[in-house]
Design a protein around this motif. Structure first.
Motif, PDB file in Angstrom:
ATOM      1  N   THR A   1       0.816  -1.214  -0.131  1.00 14.70           N
ATOM      2  CA  THR A   1      -0.070   0.003   0.114  1.00 14.70           C
ATOM      3  C   THR A   1       0.709   1.163   0.052  1.00 14.70           C
ATOM      4  O   THR A   1       1.787   1.431   0.968  1.00 14.70           O
ATOM      5  CB  THR A   1      -0.918  -0.025   1.189  1.00 14.70           C
ATOM      6  OG1 THR A   1      -1.674  -1.247   1.160  1.00 14.70           O
ATOM      7  CG2 THR A   1      -1.897   1.174   1.078  1.00 14.70           C
TER       8      THR A   1
ATOM      9  N   GLU B   1      -7.603   0.323  -5.862  1.00 15.76           N
ATOM     10  CA  GLU B   1      -7.911  -0.944  -5.284  1.00 15.76           C
ATOM     11  C   GLU B   1      -7.317  -0.753  -3.600  1.00 15.76           C
ATOM     12  O   GLU B   1      -7.836  -1.227  -2.825  1.00 15.76           O
ATOM     13  CB  GLU B   1      -7.120  -2.131  -5.902  1.00 15.76           C
ATOM     14  CG  GLU B   1      -7.342  -3.624  -5.393  1.00 15.76           C
ATOM     15  CD  GLU B   1      -8.835  -4.033  -5.384  1.00 15.76           C
ATOM     16  OE1 GLU B   1      -9.287  -4.533  -4.509  1.00 15.76           O
ATOM     17  OE2 GLU B   1      -9.371  -3.570  -6.536  1.00 15.76           O
ATOM     18  N   GLN B   2      -6.037  -0.077  -3.552  1.00 19.16           N
ATOM     19  CA  GLN B   2      -5.602  -0.031  -2.297  1.00 19.16           C
ATOM     20  C   GLN B   2      -6.461   0.955  -1.182  1.00 19.16           C
ATOM     21  O   GLN B   2      -6.859   0.570  -0.338  1.00 19.16           O
ATOM     22  CB  GLN B   2      -4.147   0.712  -2.344  1.00 19.16           C
ATOM     23  CG  GLN B   2      -3.179  -0.389  -2.845  1.00 19.16           C
ATOM     24  CD  GLN B   2      -1.836   0.366  -3.178  1.00 19.16           C
ATOM     25  OE1 GLN B   2      -1.758   1.738  -2.807  1.00 19.16           O
ATOM     26  NE2 GLN B   2      -0.812  -0.564  -3.603  1.00 19.16           N
TER      27      GLN B   2
ATOM     28  N   SER C   1      -9.515   0.973  -1.916  1.00 14.59           N
ATOM     29  CA  SER C   1     -10.957   0.413  -1.704  1.00 14.59           C
ATOM     30  C   SER C   1     -10.753  -0.548  -0.433  1.00 14.59           C
ATOM     31  O   SER C   1     -11.402  -0.569   0.657  1.00 14.59           O
ATOM     32  CB  SER C   1     -11.210  -0.551  -2.701  1.00 14.59           C
ATOM     33  OG  SER C   1     -11.957  -1.544  -2.492  1.00 14.59           O
ATOM     34  N   GLN C   2      -9.580  -1.250  -0.380  1.00 18.53           N
ATOM     35  CA  GLN C   2      -9.308  -2.335   0.670  1.00 18.53           C
ATOM     36  C   GLN C   2      -8.870  -1.410   2.255  1.00 18.53           C
ATOM     37  O   GLN C   2      -9.402  -1.956   2.923  1.00 18.53           O
ATOM     38  CB  GLN C   2      -8.001  -2.987   0.252  1.00 18.53           C
ATOM     39  CG  GLN C   2      -8.160  -3.874  -0.773  1.00 18.53           C
ATOM     40  CD  GLN C   2      -6.804  -4.504  -1.507  1.00 18.53           C
ATOM     41  OE1 GLN C   2      -5.862  -4.257  -0.789  1.00 18.53           O
ATOM     42  NE2 GLN C   2      -7.197  -5.197  -2.296  1.00 18.53           N
ATOM     43  N   THR C   3      -7.996  -0.239   2.010  1.00 15.70           N
ATOM     44  CA  THR C   3      -7.982   0.438   3.351  1.00 15.70           C
ATOM     45  C   THR C   3      -9.258   1.044   4.026  1.00 15.70           C
ATOM     46  O   THR C   3      -9.335   1.076   5.067  1.00 15.70           O
ATOM     47  CB  THR C   3      -6.839   1.305   3.145  1.00 15.70           C
ATOM     48  OG1 THR C   3      -5.671   0.727   2.176  1.00 15.70           O
ATOM     49  CG2 THR C   3      -6.324   2.017   4.300  1.00 15.70           C
TER      50      THR C   3
ATOM     51  N   LYS D   1     -12.338  -0.055   3.324  1.00 16.56           N
ATOM     52  CA  LYS D   1     -13.157  -1.117   3.349  1.00 16.56           C
ATOM     53  C   LYS D   1     -14.567  -0.688   2.574  1.00 16.56           C
ATOM     54  O   LYS D   1     -15.402  -0.785   3.098  1.00 16.56           O
ATOM     55  CB  LYS D   1     -13.567  -1.390   4.820  1.00 16.56           C
ATOM     56  CG  LYS D   1     -12.292  -1.893   5.706  1.00 16.56           C
ATOM     57  CD  LYS D   1     -12.520  -2.418   7.134  1.00 16.56           C
ATOM     58  CE  LYS D   1     -11.577  -2.951   7.786  1.00 16.56           C
ATOM     59  NZ  LYS D   1     -10.154  -2.669   7.807  1.00 16.56           N
TER      60      LYS D   1
END
Length: 162
Positions: free
Chosen positions: A15, A53-54, A56-58, A60
């Protein structure tokens, strides 16, 4: 026309620090997505698929939501831009004052079209709806510098001299 390629600013699988920093500043506030996107773009220059994408993941959030916001607002870029952003106004006052001729002169001079980056990576040229300088029509901006009452020749000169 070739587009300049910027060096990637993130490491695959890791990230980016810009993402971590922006998300940490707004931890727990999913409503801060636009602010996070703005901060990350300010740091990295654009929002790559990997960066989206990062985020999004971070945060949530579904990647589709992050991508949807990033593509809805024109302020966000999904491709690298040149060192300098050249925006040519095509609002009503500029249009009737010759904005099309200004854009054509710049496209010929720089060998790029709207939304493209020069081969050397110096300029990205964009057509915009309004720059808010109607009394200076036709007008363009290079970064934060405004050029008004342009002619095709003065627009070319501004690009050369910048």
């Amino acid at each position: 026309m070739k587009k300049a390629k910027a060096a990637p600013k993130t490491v695959k699988g890791a990230t980016a620090p810009a993402v971590k920093k922006a998300v940490a500043r707004h931890a727990g506030n999913q409503g801060a997505l636009i602010t996070v996107l703005q901060e990350v773009q300010a740091e990295l220059g654009y929002l790559s698929g990997q960066t989206i994408e990062q985020i999004s993941q971070t945060m949530k959030l579904p990647a589709s939501q992050v991508y949807g916001v990033a593509t809805f607002y024109t302020q966000f870029r999904l491709k690298p831009v040149g060192k300098h952003l050249m925006r040519v106004c095509h609002g009503t006052a500029c249009h009737v004052s010759g904005a099309v001729k200004i854009s054509q002169a710049l496209e010929d001079e720089l060998k790029v079209g709207d939304g493209e980056t020069t081969e050397d990576g110096k300029f990205t040229m964009e057509t915009v709806a309004c720059l808010g300088c109607c009394s200076l029509a036709p007008v363009m901006m290079i970064d934060s510098e405004t050029y008004g009452r342009l002619t095709p020749d003065s627009a070319r000169k501004a690009a050369k001299d910048f």
